[in-house]
Design a protein around this motif. Structure first.
Motif, mmCIF file in Angstrom:
data_model
loop_
_atom_site.group_PDB
_atom_site.id
_atom_site.type_symbol
_atom_site.label_atom_id
_atom_site.label_comp_id
_atom_site.label_asym_id
_atom_site.label_seq_id
_atom_site.Cartn_x
_atom_site.Cartn_y
_atom_site.Cartn_z
ATOM 1 N N VAL A 40 -6.239 6.491 -20.460
ATOM 2 C CA VAL A 40 -6.358 6.993 -19.082
ATOM 3 C C VAL A 40 -6.969 5.895 -18.215
ATOM 4 C CG1 VAL A 40 -7.265 8.793 -17.570
ATOM 5 C CG2 VAL A 40 -6.677 9.354 -19.947
ATOM 6 N N GLY A 41 -6.185 5.425 -17.241
ATOM 7 C CA GLY A 41 -6.647 4.403 -16.308
ATOM 8 C C GLY A 41 -7.132 5.021 -15.009
ATOM 9 N N GLU A 42 -7.081 4.231 -13.955
ATOM 10 C CA GLU A 42 -7.663 4.660 -12.674
ATOM 11 C C GLU A 42 -6.585 5.167 -11.709
ATOM 12 O OE1 GLU A 42 -10.542 1.831 -11.169
ATOM 13 O OE2 GLU A 42 -9.812 2.151 -9.138
ATOM 14 N N ALA A 43 -5.751 4.272 -11.260
ATOM 15 C CA ALA A 43 -4.699 4.626 -10.297
ATOM 16 C C ALA A 43 -3.693 3.499 -10.257
ATOM 17 C CB ALA A 43 -5.294 4.828 -8.910
ATOM 18 N N SER A 44 -2.508 3.803 -9.749
ATOM 19 C CA SER A 44 -1.483 2.773 -9.686
ATOM 20 C C SER A 44 -1.842 1.699 -8.666
ATOM 21 C CB SER A 44 -0.134 3.395 -9.348
ATOM 22 O OG SER A 44 -0.270 4.467 -8.457
ATOM 23 N N GLY A 45 -1.369 0.493 -8.947
ATOM 24 C CA GLY A 45 -1.433 -0.607 -7.990
ATOM 25 C C GLY A 45 -0.055 -0.787 -7.373
ATOM 26 N N ARG A 46 0.137 -1.924 -6.740
ATOM 27 C CA ARG A 46 1.376 -2.155 -6.001
ATOM 28 C C ARG A 46 2.614 -2.088 -6.913
ATOM 29 N NH1 ARG A 46 4.595 -6.449 -4.243
ATOM 30 N NH2 ARG A 46 3.545 -7.797 -5.718
ATOM 31 N N GLU A 47 2.512 -2.772 -8.041
ATOM 32 C CA GLU A 47 3.697 -2.822 -8.907
ATOM 33 C C GLU A 47 4.016 -1.466 -9.533
ATOM 34 O OE1 GLU A 47 3.919 -6.681 -11.281
ATOM 35 O OE2 GLU A 47 1.959 -6.813 -10.344
ATOM 36 N N GLU A 48 2.959 -0.737 -9.867
ATOM 37 C CA GLU A 48 3.161 0.592 -10.467
ATOM 38 C C GLU A 48 3.760 1.549 -9.441
ATOM 39 O OE1 GLU A 48 0.228 -1.103 -10.736
ATOM 40 O OE2 GLU A 48 0.383 -1.682 -12.851
ATOM 41 N N ASP A 49 3.269 1.457 -8.211
ATOM 42 C CA ASP A 49 3.767 2.317 -7.132
ATOM 43 C C ASP A 49 5.256 2.067 -6.880
ATOM 44 O OD1 ASP A 49 3.317 3.984 -4.597
ATOM 45 O OD2 ASP A 49 4.027 2.085 -3.748
ATOM 46 N N GLU A 53 5.756 3.552 -12.812
ATOM 47 C CA GLU A 53 5.272 3.527 -14.196
ATOM 48 C C GLU A 53 3.876 2.910 -14.229
ATOM 49 O OE1 GLU A 53 8.328 1.993 -16.847
ATOM 50 O OE2 GLU A 53 6.737 1.398 -18.229
ATOM 51 N N PRO A 54 2.963 3.485 -15.041
ATOM 52 C CA PRO A 54 1.598 2.946 -15.054
ATOM 53 C C PRO A 54 1.490 1.614 -15.796
ATOM 54 C CG PRO A 54 1.769 4.769 -16.602
ATOM 55 C CD PRO A 54 3.091 4.676 -15.889
ATOM 56 N N PHE A 55 0.517 0.831 -15.383
ATOM 57 C CA PHE A 55 0.153 -0.407 -16.085
ATOM 58 C C PHE A 55 1.348 -1.318 -16.350
ATOM 59 C CE2 PHE A 55 -3.695 2.065 -16.965
ATOM 60 C CZ PHE A 55 -4.658 1.107 -16.690
ATOM 61 N N VAL A 56 2.103 -1.637 -15.308
ATOM 62 C CA VAL A 56 3.199 -2.603 -15.460
ATOM 63 C C VAL A 56 2.834 -3.975 -14.902
ATOM 64 C CG1 VAL A 56 5.102 -0.947 -15.617
ATOM 65 C CG2 VAL A 56 4.330 -1.718 -13.366
ATOM 66 N N GLY A 81 -1.603 7.187 -18.820
ATOM 67 C CA GLY A 81 -1.589 7.785 -17.487
ATOM 68 C C GLY A 81 -2.842 7.368 -16.730
ATOM 69 N N ASN A 82 -3.005 7.931 -15.563
ATOM 70 C CA ASN A 82 -4.125 7.560 -14.689
ATOM 71 C C ASN A 82 -4.861 8.793 -14.172
ATOM 72 O OD1 ASN A 82 -3.884 4.645 -14.472
ATOM 73 N ND2 ASN A 82 -1.992 4.993 -13.333
ATOM 74 N N VAL A 83 -6.068 8.553 -13.660
ATOM 75 C CA VAL A 83 -6.817 9.628 -12.981
ATOM 76 C C VAL A 83 -6.053 10.066 -11.734
ATOM 77 C CG1 VAL A 83 -8.932 10.148 -11.682
ATOM 78 C CG2 VAL A 83 -9.064 8.907 -13.867
ATOM 79 N N PHE A 155 -13.844 -0.841 -21.085
ATOM 80 C CA PHE A 155 -13.666 -1.434 -19.759
ATOM 81 C C PHE A 155 -12.216 -1.297 -19.298
ATOM 82 C CE2 PHE A 155 -17.330 -3.893 -21.385
ATOM 83 C CZ PHE A 155 -18.218 -3.651 -20.353
ATOM 84 N N HIS A 156 -12.047 -1.317 -17.996
ATOM 85 C CA HIS A 156 -10.693 -1.395 -17.443
ATOM 86 C C HIS A 156 -10.207 -2.831 -17.626
ATOM 87 C CE1 HIS A 156 -7.379 -1.259 -14.635
ATOM 88 N NE2 HIS A 156 -7.515 0.045 -14.583
ATOM 89 N N PRO A 157 -8.938 -3.024 -18.033
ATOM 90 C CA PRO A 157 -8.489 -4.409 -18.225
ATOM 91 C C PRO A 157 -8.622 -5.265 -16.962
ATOM 92 C CG PRO A 157 -6.660 -2.834 -18.437
ATOM 93 C CD PRO A 157 -7.918 -2.048 -18.431
HETATM 94 N N1 URA Z 1 -4.645 0.072 -13.080
HETATM 95 C C1 URA Z 1 -4.719 1.371 -13.434
HETATM 96 O O1 URA Z 1 -5.801 1.918 -13.585
HETATM 97 N N2 URA Z 1 -3.605 2.022 -13.643
HETATM 98 C C2 URA Z 1 -2.418 1.472 -13.521
HETATM 99 O O2 URA Z 1 -1.444 2.158 -13.729
HETATM 100 C C3 URA Z 1 -2.359 0.109 -13.167
HETATM 101 C C4 URA Z 1 -3.484 -0.563 -12.947
#
Ligand code: URA
Length: 185
Positions: A40-49, A53-56, A81-83, A155-157
């Motif tokens: 579980v991550g935080e939220a999408s960034g530009r590329e994910e949006d 897809e998360p974490f691309v 997924g993300n929060v 930690f978050h990457p």
């Molecule tokens: N960081 C996040 O927490 N989630 C993503 O999907 C991408 C970057």
């Protein structure tokens, strides 16, 4: 009882918070819908949006690399997924009301996937699922319970990419080994 696809369909048309107005795509989550391991991550960034897809982006590539090296697993075997399911403008931090609006989606995702091990990435996912105000630096290094699942905070990457360097990566590796041990236990 709704299915994961039902919840995803609902999230795709969600207007519960103002982030819905700025998104290109809802980023619900990807991977094995019956996975034993969920990140579980935080939220999408530009590329994910853009991709839906998360974490691309860069953080995702680091995550995939560390998970492959420490756990021997790839994306088709776990779920991520993300929060927040929508991108905050300029990648700013999620706001409390946005987290509260989106929280039911994450809780239903976890319930329907039923992972045995949940790895929270960074402060937002960790604080939400552990129901704590303590930060990631304080809480990481041990395991917790989330319902019947084992929760491993790390930690978050992005923290590793934004100056945390080798110390953060080493701690993430140790946490992923901890997650792997919980998976095989
Ligand atoms: N960081 C996040 O927490 N989630 C993503 O999907 C991408 C970057």
């Amino acid at each position: 009882m709704p299915t994961l696809l039902d919840i995803e369909a609902e999230a795709r048309t969600c207007v519960r918070c103002p982030l819905s107005q700025g998104r290109t795509q809802v980023v619900f989550g990807v991977g094995n819908p019956n996975a034993d391991l969920m990140f579980v991550g935080e939220a999408s960034g530009r590329e994910e949006d853009l991709k839906g897809e998360p974490f691309v982006g860069r953080a995702g590539k680091l995550l995939d690399q560390l998970v492959a090296e420490e756990m021997g697993m790839s994306r088709d075997t776990f779920y991520v997924g993300n929060v927040l399911k929508c991108r905050p403008p300029g990648n700013r931090d999620p706001k409390p009301d946005e987290i509260a609006s989106c929280r039911p989606y994450l809780e239903q995702q976890i319930e329907l996937i039923g992972p045995r091990v949940i790895v929270t990435l960074g402060n937002f996912a960790t604080k939400l699922l552990l129901d704590t105000t303590d930060g990631i630096t304080k809480v990481r290094g041990r395991t917790y319970s989330y319902g019947t699942a084992t929760l491993v905070p790390t930690f978050h990457p992005s923290a590793a990419l934004q100056g945390g360097g080798s110390d953060v990566v080493a701690k993430m590796r140790a946490d992923l080994v901890r997650a792997k041990q919980a998976l095989v236990a």
